[in-house]
Design an enzyme around this catalytic site. Structure first.
Site: not given
Ligand SMILES: Cc1cc2nc3c(=O)[nH]c(=O)nc-3n(C[C@H](O)[C@H](O)[C@H](O)COP(=O)(O)O)c2cc1C
Length: 215
Positions: A42-44, A47, A94, A184-185
């Site tokens: 995780h480089g994004a 973090y 990332r 993701g979502r």
């Molecule tokens: C509940 C939740 C927690 C997330 N936690 C992180 C995280 O810890 N680090 C990160 O880089 N992205 C995190 N994300 C972002 C997701 O990895 C992803 O980039 C983002 O949801 C966009 O993708 P999507 O539109 O398909 O959901 C999180 C997203 C959600 C919904």
């Protein structure tokens, strides 16, 4: 977003940094032992690694700050240590070249990623994955979308993400904007996402309320 107590961060010492690099390699090794196929470092999104890559968070004046090569050094040391431990084919990273999450943008950040991405390309890792919530965001200093910027500076496997549907992701892949999509979502809302997409079934819309049932 929760009620947390924060402390004022202090700069890592050089010893702390060496220990952190070893920790990343150990964590990757543990993941392999636990049966995973690979790890995404995780480089994004603010973090630890990302904190080195942006001027707003990296105020160091030693060999880990001040110039693009020095600011990229921690990221590359972690990648090299993980690759040495588990192999380049099992290592992904990332990255968020566009600072937007708990961080102020700084046009000088561009030079850090201009340096980092070709260095990563030489290391031939499994993939780079953009870290962003909505890939339609544009950043002046990147000349547009984060994914377009990375595509132009990194010639190996790129994973896109950020508010894509299966349809819009397919179109982006067909247009060679990236090689793979991360979802993701929609997956949180539809644990059977793949089956639903294959069968062209309707998807349950995501809502943040769903997160309360995950913990
Ligand atoms: C509940 C939740 C927690 C997330 N936690 C992180 C995280 O810890 N680090 C990160 O880089 N992205 C995190 N994300 C972002 C997701 O990895 C992803 O980039 C983002 O949801 C966009 O993708 P999507 O539109 O398909 O959901 C999180 C997203 C959600 C919904």
């Amino acid at each position: 977003m929760r009620e947390l107590t924060y402390v004022t961060p202090k700069p890592a010492t050089l010893e702390d940094i060496q220990e952190l690099v070893r920790d990343y390699a150990k964590a990757a090794e543990n993941a392999m032992e636990a049966g995973f196929d690979g790890v995404e470092i995780h480089g994004a999104n603010g973090y630890l690694i990302d904190a080195f890559l942006h001027h707003d968070s990296n105020r160091r004046t030693d060999e880990y700050g001040g110039t693009p090569a020095k600011m990229a050094r921690f990221a590359l040391e972690v990648v090299d240590a993980v690759v040495a431990r588990i192999g380049k084919d099992r290592t992904g990273l990332r990255l968020s070249p566009g600072a937007y999450f708990n961080m102020a943008t700084d046009s000088r950040d561009r030079a850090v990623f201009d340096y980092l991405l070709p260095e990563l390309e030489q290391r031939d890792i499994a993939f780079v994955h953009i870290g962003i919530f909505d890939d339609s965001m544009e950043f002046d200093y990147l000349g547009g979308r984060a994914s377009s910027y990375v595509r132009a500076h990194y010639g190996k496997t790129l994973v896109g993400v950020g508010s894509y549907s299966a349809q819009s992701a397919s179109e982006a892949i067909a247009a060679d904007k990236f090689d793979l999509i991360a979802i993701g979502r929609p997956f949180i809302a539809n644990p059977d996402y793949v089956a639903r997409v294959r069968a062209s079934e309707e998807l349950v819309p995501y809502s943040d309320d769903m997160l309360t049932t995950l913990v």
